[in-house]
Design a protein around this motif. Structure first.
Motif, PDB file in Angstrom:
ATOM      1  N   HIS A 238     -14.183  19.708  30.980  1.00  0.00           N
ATOM      2  CA  HIS A 238     -13.380  18.661  31.506  1.00  0.00           C
ATOM      3  C   HIS A 238     -14.056  17.428  30.927  1.00  0.00           C
ATOM      4  O   HIS A 238     -15.265  17.530  31.310  1.00  0.00           O
ATOM      5  CB  HIS A 238     -13.478  18.778  33.069  1.00  0.00           C
ATOM      6  CG  HIS A 238     -12.986  19.748  33.661  1.00  0.00           C
ATOM      7  ND1 HIS A 238     -11.569  19.808  33.756  1.00  0.00           N
ATOM      8  CD2 HIS A 238     -13.508  21.054  34.034  1.00  0.00           C
ATOM      9  CE1 HIS A 238     -11.208  21.010  34.427  1.00  0.00           C
ATOM     10  NE2 HIS A 238     -12.285  21.929  34.473  1.00  0.00           N
TER      11      HIS A 238
ATOM     12  N   LEU B 252      -9.560  11.644  33.304  1.00  0.00           N
ATOM     13  CA  LEU B 252      -9.611  12.976  32.850  1.00  0.00           C
ATOM     14  C   LEU B 252      -8.779  13.017  31.703  1.00  0.00           C
ATOM     15  O   LEU B 252      -7.474  13.110  31.943  1.00  0.00           O
ATOM     16  CB  LEU B 252      -9.210  13.987  34.295  1.00  0.00           C
ATOM     17  CG  LEU B 252      -9.559  15.353  33.756  1.00  0.00           C
ATOM     18  CD1 LEU B 252     -11.220  15.642  33.706  1.00  0.00           C
ATOM     19  CD2 LEU B 252      -9.295  16.212  34.903  1.00  0.00           C
TER      20      LEU B 252
ATOM     21  N   THR C 250      -6.737  21.990  31.138  1.00  0.00           N
ATOM     22  CA  THR C 250      -7.891  21.323  30.856  1.00  0.00           C
ATOM     23  C   THR C 250      -8.109  21.032  29.168  1.00  0.00           C
ATOM     24  O   THR C 250      -7.622  21.467  28.522  1.00  0.00           O
ATOM     25  CB  THR C 250      -9.056  22.451  31.062  1.00  0.00           C
ATOM     26  OG1 THR C 250      -8.881  23.033  32.370  1.00  0.00           O
ATOM     27  CG2 THR C 250     -10.497  22.031  30.971  1.00  0.00           C
TER      28      THR C 250
ATOM     29  N   ILE D 294     -18.336  20.138  32.487  1.00  0.00           N
ATOM     30  CA  ILE D 294     -17.782  18.512  32.481  1.00  0.00           C
ATOM     31  C   ILE D 294     -18.926  17.706  31.689  1.00  0.00           C
ATOM     32  O   ILE D 294     -20.142  18.078  31.618  1.00  0.00           O
ATOM     33  CB  ILE D 294     -17.885  18.228  34.072  1.00  0.00           C
ATOM     34  CG1 ILE D 294     -17.240  16.757  34.104  1.00  0.00           C
ATOM     35  CG2 ILE D 294     -19.055  18.022  34.593  1.00  0.00           C
ATOM     36  CD1 ILE D 294     -16.658  16.463  35.577  1.00  0.00           C
TER      37      ILE D 294
ATOM     38  N   TYR E 179      -9.163  22.514  39.370  1.00  0.00           N
ATOM     39  CA  TYR E 179      -9.040  21.060  39.783  1.00  0.00           C
ATOM     40  C   TYR E 179      -9.798  20.909  41.140  1.00  0.00           C
ATOM     41  O   TYR E 179     -10.375  19.993  41.427  1.00  0.00           O
ATOM     42  CB  TYR E 179      -7.653  20.411  39.672  1.00  0.00           C
ATOM     43  CG  TYR E 179      -7.954  18.927  39.859  1.00  0.00           C
ATOM     44  CD1 TYR E 179      -8.431  17.800  39.046  1.00  0.00           C
ATOM     45  CD2 TYR E 179      -7.256  18.514  41.244  1.00  0.00           C
ATOM     46  CE1 TYR E 179      -8.411  16.523  39.522  1.00  0.00           C
ATOM     47  CE2 TYR E 179      -7.402  17.145  41.715  1.00  0.00           C
ATOM     48  CZ  TYR E 179      -8.155  16.220  40.756  1.00  0.00           C
ATOM     49  OH  TYR E 179      -8.154  15.051  41.208  1.00  0.00           O
TER      50      TYR E 179
END
Length: 173
Positions: free
Chosen positions: A40, A48, A66, A118, A162
């Motif tokens: 992410h 995002l 993603t 992330i 998510y």
């Protein structure tokens, strides 16, 4: 696109390699557990990055997903797979990722051990999609994502993941 005879690692629930199988075997309804990476990508404003899957994809064509996702190659570690996939899929090469979650995702045709990460990129990062991988890339605001959940815009895997991302971001505040 990767060939169907690409060799992937077969793993146990803890991620230990216990064998190998072809991509076709892993995606052919055998439910062989194989590892993948997700990344992410947040921008400085909290947007995002998402990719719109190519209409030519077999699984979930045309849906938003993603930013980065791909298989870990046989003999490859999670970190190297993450760097390779980010470079191949969106042109991202200079980043530090943090592991967000590890979980098993099952669909009707496959079973994956997902290593979800992330990272935040600088404001001057411009994503560069690889031809054939996705039809579009763009940063979504959180309220845009929230409004589109459950409408069929996103892949089911993204919607499920998510929820973890939302909790992760809320915990960071």
């Amino acid at each position: 696109m990767a060939p169907d005879n690409e060799i992937l690692p077969v793993v146990d629930i803890d991620g230990n390699v216990i064998g190998s199988a072809t991509r076709n075997e892993c995606h052919g309804g055998t439910m062989i557990l194989h590892p993948v990476v997700h990344l992410h990508v947040l921008d400085a404003a909290g947007g995002l990055l998402m990719q719109k899957r190519s209409e030519t994809k077999i699984i979930q064509p045309g849906k938003w997903d993603t930013a980065v996702g791909g298989h870990i190659d046989y003999g490859e570690c999670v970190e190297n797979a993450l760097q390779r996939e980010a470079s191949e899929e969106i042109g991202l090469t200079d980043f530090k990722a943090e592991e967000m979650a590890r979980y098993v995702m099952e669909s009707s045709v496959e079973r994956e051990l997902v290593y979800s990460h992330i990272c935040t990129v600088s404001s001057d990062f411009t994503p560069e999609p690889e031809a054939g991988e996705c039809d579009a890339l763009r940063f979504w605001k959180r309220n845009e994502i929230e409004a589109a959940l459950g409408t069929g815009v996103f892949t089911p895997n993204f919607e499920m993941e998510y929820q973890m991302l939302r909790k992760y971001l809320d915990d960071m505040r």
